[in-house]
Design a protein around this motif. Structure first.
Motif, mmCIF file in Angstrom:
data_model
loop_
_atom_site.group_PDB
_atom_site.id
_atom_site.type_symbol
_atom_site.label_atom_id
_atom_site.label_comp_id
_atom_site.label_asym_id
_atom_site.label_seq_id
_atom_site.Cartn_x
_atom_site.Cartn_y
_atom_site.Cartn_z
ATOM 1 N N LYS A 19 0.630 -1.438 -0.017
ATOM 2 C CA LYS A 19 -0.097 0.026 0.077
ATOM 3 C C LYS A 19 0.753 1.071 -0.241
ATOM 4 O O LYS A 19 0.460 1.758 -0.916
ATOM 5 C CB LYS A 19 -0.593 -0.079 1.352
ATOM 6 N N ALA A 20 1.942 1.221 1.044
ATOM 7 C CA ALA A 20 2.969 2.314 0.897
ATOM 8 C C ALA A 20 3.900 2.379 -0.599
ATOM 9 O O ALA A 20 3.609 3.798 -0.640
ATOM 10 C CB ALA A 20 3.483 2.621 1.605
ATOM 11 N N LEU A 21 3.835 1.443 -1.139
ATOM 12 C CA LEU A 21 4.505 1.863 -2.775
ATOM 13 C C LEU A 21 4.090 2.202 -3.390
ATOM 14 O O LEU A 21 3.491 3.164 -4.427
ATOM 15 C CB LEU A 21 4.744 -0.020 -3.258
ATOM 16 N N GLU A 22 2.271 1.559 -3.173
ATOM 17 C CA GLU A 22 1.227 1.855 -4.216
ATOM 18 C C GLU A 22 0.569 3.989 -3.824
ATOM 19 O O GLU A 22 0.474 4.554 -5.218
ATOM 20 C CB GLU A 22 -0.394 1.626 -5.050
ATOM 21 N N ARG A 23 0.762 4.526 -2.895
ATOM 22 C CA ARG A 23 0.793 6.352 -2.561
ATOM 23 C C ARG A 23 1.768 6.608 -3.075
ATOM 24 O O ARG A 23 1.641 7.513 -3.303
ATOM 25 C CB ARG A 23 0.558 5.642 -1.064
ATOM 26 N N ALA A 24 2.972 6.025 -2.735
ATOM 27 C CA ALA A 24 3.758 6.719 -3.278
ATOM 28 C C ALA A 24 3.775 7.199 -5.108
ATOM 29 O O ALA A 24 4.476 7.580 -5.465
ATOM 30 C CB ALA A 24 5.750 5.922 -3.567
ATOM 31 N N ALA A 28 3.897 10.233 -7.397
ATOM 32 C CA ALA A 28 4.875 10.530 -7.722
ATOM 33 C C ALA A 28 4.315 11.040 -9.220
ATOM 34 O O ALA A 28 4.730 12.168 -10.165
ATOM 35 C CB ALA A 28 5.921 9.077 -7.992
ATOM 36 N N SER A 29 3.026 10.081 -10.159
ATOM 37 C CA SER A 29 2.288 11.139 -10.637
ATOM 38 C C SER A 29 2.394 12.110 -10.456
ATOM 39 O O SER A 29 1.613 13.189 -11.618
ATOM 40 C CB SER A 29 1.373 9.366 -10.977
ATOM 41 N N GLN A 30 1.257 12.332 -9.059
ATOM 42 C CA GLN A 30 0.277 13.582 -9.276
ATOM 43 C C GLN A 30 1.941 15.231 -9.832
ATOM 44 O O GLN A 30 1.146 15.228 -10.511
ATOM 45 C CB GLN A 30 -0.353 13.988 -8.204
ATOM 46 N N MET A 31 3.305 14.732 -9.389
ATOM 47 C CA MET A 31 3.543 15.256 -8.758
ATOM 48 C C MET A 31 4.604 15.281 -10.073
ATOM 49 O O MET A 31 4.638 16.950 -10.403
ATOM 50 C CB MET A 31 5.322 15.084 -7.767
ATOM 51 N N ALA A 32 4.253 14.127 -10.972
ATOM 52 C CA ALA A 32 5.616 14.653 -11.928
ATOM 53 C C ALA A 32 3.985 15.863 -13.412
ATOM 54 O O ALA A 32 4.194 16.568 -14.175
ATOM 55 C CB ALA A 32 5.133 12.993 -13.076
ATOM 56 N N ALA A 33 2.622 15.421 -12.482
ATOM 57 C CA ALA A 33 0.918 16.264 -14.210
ATOM 58 C C ALA A 33 1.893 17.405 -13.442
ATOM 59 O O ALA A 33 1.721 18.486 -14.228
ATOM 60 C CB ALA A 33 0.106 15.140 -13.690
ATOM 61 N N GLN A 34 1.445 17.930 -12.025
ATOM 62 C CA GLN A 34 1.355 19.190 -11.979
ATOM 63 C C GLN A 34 3.042 19.947 -12.153
ATOM 64 O O GLN A 34 3.041 21.117 -12.105
ATOM 65 C CB GLN A 34 2.101 19.298 -10.469
ATOM 66 N N THR A 35 4.043 19.495 -12.271
ATOM 67 C CA THR A 35 5.763 20.229 -12.820
ATOM 68 C C THR A 35 5.358 20.072 -14.329
ATOM 69 O O THR A 35 6.978 20.132 -14.740
ATOM 70 C CB THR A 35 6.550 19.251 -11.599
ATOM 71 N N ALA A 38 8.258 14.445 -16.647
ATOM 72 C CA ALA A 38 8.389 12.091 -17.050
ATOM 73 C C ALA A 38 8.838 11.739 -15.910
ATOM 74 O O ALA A 38 9.393 11.766 -15.370
ATOM 75 C CB ALA A 38 9.153 12.148 -18.392
ATOM 76 N N LEU A 39 7.569 10.438 -16.184
ATOM 77 C CA LEU A 39 8.033 9.191 -14.906
ATOM 78 C C LEU A 39 8.732 8.242 -16.085
ATOM 79 O O LEU A 39 8.789 8.275 -17.493
ATOM 80 C CB LEU A 39 6.419 8.712 -14.504
ATOM 81 N N ILE A 40 9.550 7.991 -14.964
ATOM 82 C CA ILE A 40 10.636 6.777 -15.304
ATOM 83 C C ILE A 40 10.083 5.562 -14.925
ATOM 84 O O ILE A 40 9.954 5.220 -13.611
ATOM 85 C CB ILE A 40 11.727 6.734 -15.107
ATOM 86 N N VAL A 41 9.944 4.549 -15.313
ATOM 87 C CA VAL A 41 9.034 3.122 -15.262
ATOM 88 C C VAL A 41 9.422 1.854 -15.520
ATOM 89 O O VAL A 41 10.083 2.236 -17.021
ATOM 90 C CB VAL A 41 7.350 2.956 -14.838
ATOM 91 N N VAL A 47 13.215 0.096 -18.989
ATOM 92 C CA VAL A 47 13.113 1.104 -18.813
ATOM 93 C C VAL A 47 12.169 2.183 -19.588
ATOM 94 O O VAL A 47 12.173 2.152 -20.801
ATOM 95 C CB VAL A 47 13.943 1.777 -18.229
ATOM 96 N N GLU A 48 11.133 2.919 -18.838
ATOM 97 C CA GLU A 48 10.270 3.425 -20.640
ATOM 98 C C GLU A 48 10.389 4.869 -19.546
ATOM 99 O O GLU A 48 9.829 4.905 -18.293
ATOM 100 C CB GLU A 48 9.305 3.029 -20.501
ATOM 101 N N THR A 49 10.417 5.772 -20.651
ATOM 102 C CA THR A 49 9.738 7.118 -20.119
ATOM 103 C C THR A 49 8.364 7.507 -20.344
ATOM 104 O O THR A 49 7.940 7.179 -21.641
ATOM 105 C CB THR A 49 10.963 7.792 -21.100
ATOM 106 N N ILE A 50 7.360 7.991 -19.463
ATOM 107 C CA ILE A 50 6.350 8.155 -19.921
ATOM 108 C C ILE A 50 5.968 9.724 -19.457
ATOM 109 O O ILE A 50 5.728 10.196 -18.379
ATOM 110 C CB ILE A 50 4.918 7.794 -18.819
ATOM 111 N N GLN A 51 4.556 10.062 -20.247
ATOM 112 C CA GLN A 51 4.940 11.966 -20.044
ATOM 113 C C GLN A 51 3.799 11.975 -18.967
ATOM 114 O O GLN A 51 2.379 11.114 -18.758
ATOM 115 C CB GLN A 51 4.352 12.079 -21.401
ATOM 116 N N PRO A 52 3.571 13.101 -18.184
ATOM 117 C CA PRO A 52 2.673 12.635 -16.989
ATOM 118 C C PRO A 52 1.183 12.424 -17.766
ATOM 119 O O PRO A 52 0.230 11.919 -17.235
ATOM 120 C CB PRO A 52 2.761 13.914 -16.903
#
Length: 76
Positions: A19-24, A28-35, A38-41, A47-52
């Motif tokens: 659950k802690a990893l899911e919240r994190a 991270a997704s929320q912060m990426a969208a605000q700023t 891109a997210l790295i997953v 390894v992929e780069t995903i735009q918000p």
């Protein structure tokens, strides 16, 4: 290796780690969208780069990042 699911672990930290990893990840997704960052997953062995907005940008070799240590205080 223990065959029991993590949700049945004796250690409370381990039980609640998923659950802690899911919240994190959600934060991270929320912060990426605000700023507009891109997210790295790591997905399907790559390894992929995903735009918000959800669009895939590229597949690349990861870089090593050293973050400063954080003071989490007392865990009790």
């Amino acid at each position: 290796m223990n065959a029991l699911p993590i949700s049945q672990a004796r250690d409370a930290d381990l039980r609640f780690s998923q659950k802690a990893l899911e919240r994190a990840a959600a934060r991270a997704s929320q912060m990426a969208a605000q700023t507009g960052t891109a997210l790295i997953v790591f997905r399907n062995g790559r390894v992929e780069t995903i735009q918000p907005a959800g669009g895939h940008v590229s597949i690349h070799t990861p870089r090593t990042v050293k973050e400063p240590e954080s003071n989490y205080g007392d865990k009790s």
